[in-house]
Scaffold this motif. Sequence first.
Motif, mmCIF file in Angstrom:
data_model
loop_
_atom_site.group_PDB
_atom_site.id
_atom_site.type_symbol
_atom_site.label_atom_id
_atom_site.label_comp_id
_atom_site.label_asym_id
_atom_site.label_seq_id
_atom_site.Cartn_x
_atom_site.Cartn_y
_atom_site.Cartn_z
ATOM 1 N N UNK A 209 23.076 -34.546 14.321
ATOM 2 C CA UNK A 209 22.133 -35.546 14.836
ATOM 3 C C UNK A 209 20.765 -34.913 15.078
ATOM 4 N N UNK A 210 20.783 -33.676 15.628
ATOM 5 C CA UNK A 210 19.520 -32.991 15.885
ATOM 6 C C UNK A 210 18.903 -32.413 14.617
ATOM 7 N N UNK A 211 19.755 -31.967 13.691
ATOM 8 C CA UNK A 211 19.282 -31.405 12.427
ATOM 9 C C UNK A 211 20.019 -32.087 11.271
ATOM 10 N N UNK A 212 19.591 -33.279 10.879
ATOM 11 C CA UNK A 212 20.305 -34.006 9.820
ATOM 12 C C UNK A 212 20.405 -33.235 8.509
ATOM 13 N N UNK A 213 19.481 -32.298 8.303
ATOM 14 C CA UNK A 213 19.477 -31.548 7.048
ATOM 15 C C UNK A 213 20.269 -30.246 7.126
ATOM 16 N N UNK A 214 21.000 -30.026 8.211
ATOM 17 C CA UNK A 214 21.623 -28.724 8.437
ATOM 18 C C UNK A 214 22.544 -28.295 7.299
ATOM 19 N N UNK A 215 23.347 -29.216 6.798
ATOM 20 C CA UNK A 215 24.310 -28.830 5.756
ATOM 21 C C UNK A 215 23.641 -28.540 4.412
ATOM 22 N N UNK A 216 22.438 -29.038 4.215
ATOM 23 C CA UNK A 216 21.756 -28.808 2.941
ATOM 24 C C UNK A 216 20.883 -27.553 2.961
ATOM 25 N N UNK A 217 20.821 -26.884 4.086
ATOM 26 C CA UNK A 217 20.010 -25.670 4.191
ATOM 27 C C UNK A 217 20.692 -24.507 3.480
ATOM 28 N N UNK A 218 19.910 -23.498 3.066
ATOM 29 C CA UNK A 218 20.523 -22.265 2.558
ATOM 30 C C UNK A 218 21.508 -21.714 3.590
ATOM 31 N N UNK A 219 22.506 -20.984 3.112
ATOM 32 C CA UNK A 219 23.609 -20.582 3.989
ATOM 33 C C UNK A 219 23.146 -19.901 5.268
ATOM 34 N N UNK A 220 22.253 -18.925 5.185
ATOM 35 C CA UNK A 220 21.799 -18.211 6.378
ATOM 36 C C UNK A 220 21.125 -19.154 7.365
ATOM 37 N N UNK A 221 20.282 -20.041 6.841
ATOM 38 C CA UNK A 221 19.583 -20.990 7.719
ATOM 39 C C UNK A 221 20.569 -22.005 8.291
ATOM 40 N N UNK A 222 21.541 -22.415 7.480
ATOM 41 C CA UNK A 222 22.543 -23.368 7.959
ATOM 42 C C UNK A 222 23.342 -22.761 9.118
ATOM 43 N N UNK A 223 23.766 -21.527 8.921
ATOM 44 C CA UNK A 223 24.534 -20.866 9.971
ATOM 45 C C UNK A 223 23.696 -20.693 11.233
ATOM 46 N N UNK A 224 22.443 -20.358 11.076
ATOM 47 C CA UNK A 224 21.576 -20.168 12.241
ATOM 48 C C UNK A 224 21.364 -21.478 12.985
ATOM 49 N N UNK A 225 21.252 -22.590 12.221
ATOM 50 C CA UNK A 225 21.079 -23.901 12.860
ATOM 51 C C UNK A 225 22.307 -24.257 13.689
ATOM 52 N N UNK A 226 23.498 -24.110 13.091
ATOM 53 C CA UNK A 226 24.726 -24.424 13.831
ATOM 54 C C UNK A 226 24.942 -23.447 14.985
ATOM 55 N N UNK A 227 24.592 -22.179 14.780
ATOM 56 C CA UNK A 227 24.742 -21.188 15.843
ATOM 57 C C UNK A 227 23.823 -21.527 17.023
ATOM 58 N N UNK A 228 22.540 -21.678 16.756
ATOM 59 C CA UNK A 228 21.579 -21.901 17.837
ATOM 60 C C UNK A 228 21.835 -23.176 18.609
ATOM 61 N N UNK A 229 21.976 -24.287 17.881
ATOM 62 C CA UNK A 229 22.170 -25.576 18.552
ATOM 63 C C UNK A 229 23.569 -25.663 19.157
ATOM 64 N N UNK A 230 24.579 -25.228 18.383
ATOM 65 C CA UNK A 230 25.964 -25.352 18.844
ATOM 66 C C UNK A 230 26.241 -24.564 20.105
#
Length: 551
Positions: A209-230
């Motif tokens: 919800x906070x980052x709708x594009x999270x799954x489409x990000x490059x792997x490192x950025x995707x992991x960082x998004x889920x890590x930071x927000x999660x």
Amino acid sequence: MTPAVLADLVRSSAVKVLSDRGLGHVELPERVTIERPRNPEHGDYATNLALQVAKKAGLSAREFAQALADEVAQDSGVASAEVAGPGFLNFRLAAAAQAEPVRQVLSAGERYGRGDALAGRRINLEFVSANPTGPVHLGGTRWAAVGDALGRILAAQGADVTREYYFNDAGAQIDRFVNSMIASAKGEPAPEDGYAGAYISDIAAEVLRQRPDALSLPEDERREAFRGIGIELMFAEIKKSLHEFGTDFDVYFHEGSLHDSGAVERAVEELKKSGNLYEADGAWWLRSTEFGDDKDRVVIKSDGAPAYIAGDIAYLKDKVGRGFDLCIYMLGADHHGYIARLKAAAAAMGYDPAVVEVLIGQLVNLVSDGKPVRMSKRAGTVITMEDLVEAVGVDAARYELTRYSVDSSLDVDLDLLRKHSNDNPVYYVQYAHARLASVQRNAAELGLKLDPEADLSLLTHQREGDLIRTIGEYGKVVEKAAELREPHRVARYLEGLASAFHKFYDVARVLPEGDAEATPLTFARLALCEAARQVLANGLALLGVSAPERM
């Protein structure tokens, strides 16, 4: 006269007895033990001091006890002092002196029972410190209750206490947490070594919800998004649960900050320079066996990555650097090895190992209908703080978790804690407080005011004496609970106090009946009731449990 005052009187009397016999060089025990005799007919209090000292003084125990009895009996607060058995000394207090604890409670109010045994100590109390990978489980809930109560008890003895939560936001468990959230966001099952439960799905959905594009990000950025927000979402939920449980912290310390700031590297370099770190097999090892550990510990692994103990060392160095002279760690049942490990780390850093103290808590199980409760509604695999609170409420949960020594495993009977009866320990204590508050309300309706100068020498009934003596023991109970780090002593004391009150109330009328006039005894008993109510309230406050005035 409280047990503490009587102990001082006995000590000073013993000093005089020894001095008069030219035995002033004989050392007395650090503490004079004053206890309630098992049989009330033997007196109000007893001491075994003569048995401890007589041999060193070259006297028979009964001879020394009799001399001590003669000396103590000269005090106006002591009605009699008698020798019993091989050299025990039994005391009966004068009526006015016996009731002195009541006067002290009325004067001190909320501060009654506080002391200065730990004045000047700066204590860092670290507890719960659950990984931010899921809700607080039942073991962490026990630490939340016990740790918070211990912090209150230590502060009541004059310590400057900082409650600290060590936020483990580094390490493999965080990677597994991130993998689990990403799998949930993709609609895939949790990884084999990951975390399951509805809470993972909830957090993953909020990340999207906070980052709708999270799954489409490059792997490192995707992991960082889920890590930071999660992690931020999970930790916010943990803090909210703890706050609603009545447990708040002064400091939330992030493990990651030790690595990001270079504190770990600095601690390692310091140990290398001191010679307490050595290299072998491509790794750096702490000479922990030289400081009492059962084996040397790897601090820097052969791949150059710091082992978990590296963070522990830097964290301890940080705590000592902040001015704490005692660091208490409250850890789970699987952490026994940490005791020697942390003390060895302290010694290797040049600190007194006594700066480290580790308390180990045993497991907690929920039982309902005589059967274990194993599954959480939300976490799936573990029972959580929310599960317990939803089942029995905050007060019952906190009280039950603090009334047992943490050294023992605990089965929490949900059916018992739901009962509004005297079988339920928290209800039994809270009901005593509510009943006492009702006495004061009823007195006010009759126009009777509490009289701090009431004639307490009128309180001569056996049940009144039992209640007064129990009230007088409160300060020593709190001091002992702080010394031994055992909050359960306060809970058990409160149950004894509630019992003493109920027994008194069953046989002694407090308020006048019908049109009868209040008498001096009425006001003395009102004062006794208010003292009992205040001590119950003070003790419950130390446990973080409410003291209701109506039930």
